[in-house]
Design an enzyme around this catalytic site. Structure first.
Site, PDB file in Angstrom:
ATOM      1  N   ARG A  36     -13.636  -0.088  -0.634  1.00  0.00           N
ATOM      2  CA  ARG A  36     -13.381   1.356  -0.771  1.00  0.00           C
ATOM      3  C   ARG A  36     -14.660   2.125  -1.084  1.00  0.00           C
ATOM      4  O   ARG A  36     -14.803   3.270  -0.657  1.00  0.00           O
ATOM      5  CB  ARG A  36     -12.337   1.596  -1.852  1.00  0.00           C
ATOM      6  CG  ARG A  36     -10.963   1.223  -1.362  1.00  0.00           C
ATOM      7  CD  ARG A  36      -9.908   1.554  -2.373  1.00  0.00           C
ATOM      8  NE  ARG A  36      -8.596   1.403  -1.775  1.00  0.00           N
ATOM      9  CZ  ARG A  36      -7.489   1.186  -2.462  1.00  0.00           C
ATOM     10  NH1 ARG A  36      -7.536   1.087  -3.772  1.00  0.00           N
ATOM     11  NH2 ARG A  36      -6.341   1.059  -1.841  1.00  0.00           N
ATOM     12  N   LYS A 201      11.437  -5.041   0.891  1.00  0.00           N
ATOM     13  CA  LYS A 201      12.677  -4.263   0.806  1.00  0.00           C
ATOM     14  C   LYS A 201      12.814  -3.209   1.891  1.00  0.00           C
ATOM     15  O   LYS A 201      11.850  -2.591   2.303  1.00  0.00           O
ATOM     16  CB  LYS A 201      12.747  -3.577  -0.549  1.00  0.00           C
ATOM     17  CG  LYS A 201      12.992  -4.560  -1.666  1.00  0.00           C
ATOM     18  CD  LYS A 201      13.197  -3.834  -2.958  1.00  0.00           C
ATOM     19  CE  LYS A 201      13.492  -4.827  -4.079  1.00  0.00           C
ATOM     20  NZ  LYS A 201      13.494  -4.163  -5.370  1.00  0.00           N
ATOM     21  N   GLY A 357      -1.697  -1.202   2.140  1.00  0.00           N
ATOM     22  CA  GLY A 357      -0.923  -2.075   1.267  1.00  0.00           C
ATOM     23  C   GLY A 357      -0.973  -3.517   1.710  1.00  0.00           C
ATOM     24  O   GLY A 357      -2.036  -4.036   2.062  1.00  0.00           O
ATOM     25  N   GLY A 380       1.269   3.927   0.771  1.00  0.00           N
ATOM     26  CA  GLY A 380       2.304   4.960   0.637  1.00  0.00           C
ATOM     27  C   GLY A 380       2.001   6.179   1.487  1.00  0.00           C
ATOM     28  O   GLY A 380       2.891   6.733   2.135  1.00  0.00           O
TER      29      GLY A 380
END
Ligand code: AMP
Length: 399
Positions: A36, A201, A357, A380
């Site tokens: 990053r 999920k 992610g 996200g």
């Protein structure tokens, strides 16, 4: 319209830049992955080479009062100094992100250098998008730049309140790249547009799957969420992960896909195990033959092959979420096969985009991060973008 930092006149100006320096560290504070920091260098170099002063701000972790020092950006300042040393760029670190000492340091700095401000989240006003905190930060700049796509889905002071106080705002080069690739994938995709979803999920991704039913030609499902879909078709899935309260929703998505003529594909086979353990007894079975006491921890080889074929025939392929418990080597084959298919597809000319992610972690783990078109830096944020939501940090740049 969103301006790029490369097109804004920054000569003689202080460019207050939101970066994402939320890097992983070990227990001694050593940076374990500086990706990053390195990804912010093009924007920093652009500001400097165009005659500006780069004033950088970021969050790191989730500091609470008692463990503030652990979350200091000081080690990041040290790493940034090393990375910019060969450019002759000096990095100064301000031990507070607001206040008179920070302002004095910024004001005394010459153009062509970098000031890194201490962790924004040392103030709870950052996440609360507090107007006074925003004003205190805004004092450090003449131009505002946001290069932190990963936090653009949050309306925090540094992503939303601060830019609202500037006449001149722009996107950093990394942010620009994210918006360009993700935007093109949604608005003008080379077809067929194939998306592939996995992860644990269904709940975190059902909205984006629903939204993509209006955009994609094909949607491939894997990961833990496949079992809620399979359950919705009436199959027995043993002790696999199932979100009971989402079965109806999964059934609705399947019906909607059929009605819209979208090719929504479920696995035909799975790797099942006797427990959630890398060394558990395991076998490959068809999805209609999962016995009770067995749990699915990966897609099977037949599914992996079928999905690879779809991906390699795609004009654009978008991936979010691992196909199985890829952290366990015995259940990583499905995820590896998809990573390999993404690389092959890229070579053949498919635009390949990997969401942030866990899928970004997986493609990096398999050594393929540089062999696909784009790996998003925001998990996200990329999901919300694909869902068609307006990201507050992006809206703030659009003038
Ligand atoms: P997510 O954050 O929702 O993208 O989920 C990522 C996690 O899903 C990873 O840590 C995987 O280990 C996990 N996962 C993938 N497949 C399965 C599965 N079949 N059963 C349980 N967990 C899974």
């Amino acid at each position: 319209m969103i301006s790029s930092v490369a097109d804004v006149d920054v000569r003689g100006k202080r460019v207050l830049t939101r970066v994402d320096f939320n890097v992983p560290q070990d227990e001694n504070g050593n940076i374990t992955d500086d990706t990053r920091i390195r990804e912010s260098l093009p924007t920093i170099r652009s500001i400097i080479s165009n005659g500006g002063l780069a004033v950088l701000m970021s969050h790191l972790g989730r500091p609470k009062d008692e463990d503030k020092r652990k979350y200091s950006l000081q080690p990041i300042a040290t790493r940034l100094t090393e990375l910019l040393a060969s450019d002759g760029i000096d990095v100064q670190f301000s031990a507070d992100c607001i206040g008179s000492a920070a302002s004095a340091m910024v004001d005394a700095s010459e153009m062509g250098n970098v000031v890194l401000l201490e962790n924004l989240r040392f103030y709870k006003q950052e996440e609360a998008n507090d107007p006074e905190f925003s004003s205190a930060l805004a004092r450090h700049g003449d131009v505002y730049c946001n290069d932190a796509f990963g936090t653009a889905h949050r309306a925090h002071a540094s992503t939303s309140g601060v830019p609202s106080l500037f006449a001149s705002v722009c996107a950093g080069l990394l942010m620009q790249k994210e918006l360009e690739y993700l935007g093109k994938a949604l608005d003008h995709p080379a077809r067929p547009l194939v998306s592939i979803f996995g992860g644990s999920k269904i709940s975190g991704k059902i909205d984006v799957i629903g939204a993509l039913l209006n955009k994609c030609d094909t949607i491939l499902i894997g990961g833990g969420m496949m079992f809620t879909f399979l359950k919705a078709t009436g199959l027995n899935v043993g002790s696999s992960l199932v979100e009971v309260d989402r079965i109806d929703l999964a059934a609705e998505i399947l019906r909607e896909a059929a009605a819209k003529n979208i090719h929504l594909v479920l696995p035909t086979d799975a790797v099942v195990a006797t427990s959630f353990d890398n060394d558990a007894e395991r076998k490959v079975v068809n999805v209609d033959a999962i016995e009770s006491g067995w749990m699915g921890l990966d897609i099977g080889p037949e599914t992996a092959q079928a999905y690879a074929t779809e991906i390699e025939a795609a004009g654009t392929a978008v991936w979010n979420g691992p196909m199985g418990v890829f952290e366990f080597s015995n259940f990583a084959s499905g995820t590896k096969a998809i990573a390999d298919a993404f690389v092959c597809a890229t070579v053949k000319g498919t635009i390949t985009i990997v969401g942030g992610g866990d899928s970004a972690a997986a493609i990096t783990q398999f050594g393929h991060a540089n062999h696909v078109t784009h790996v998003s830096t925001g998990g996200g944020a990329s999901l919300e973008f694909l869902e068609g939501k307006k990201l507050p940090g992006v809206v703030a740049l659009d003038r």
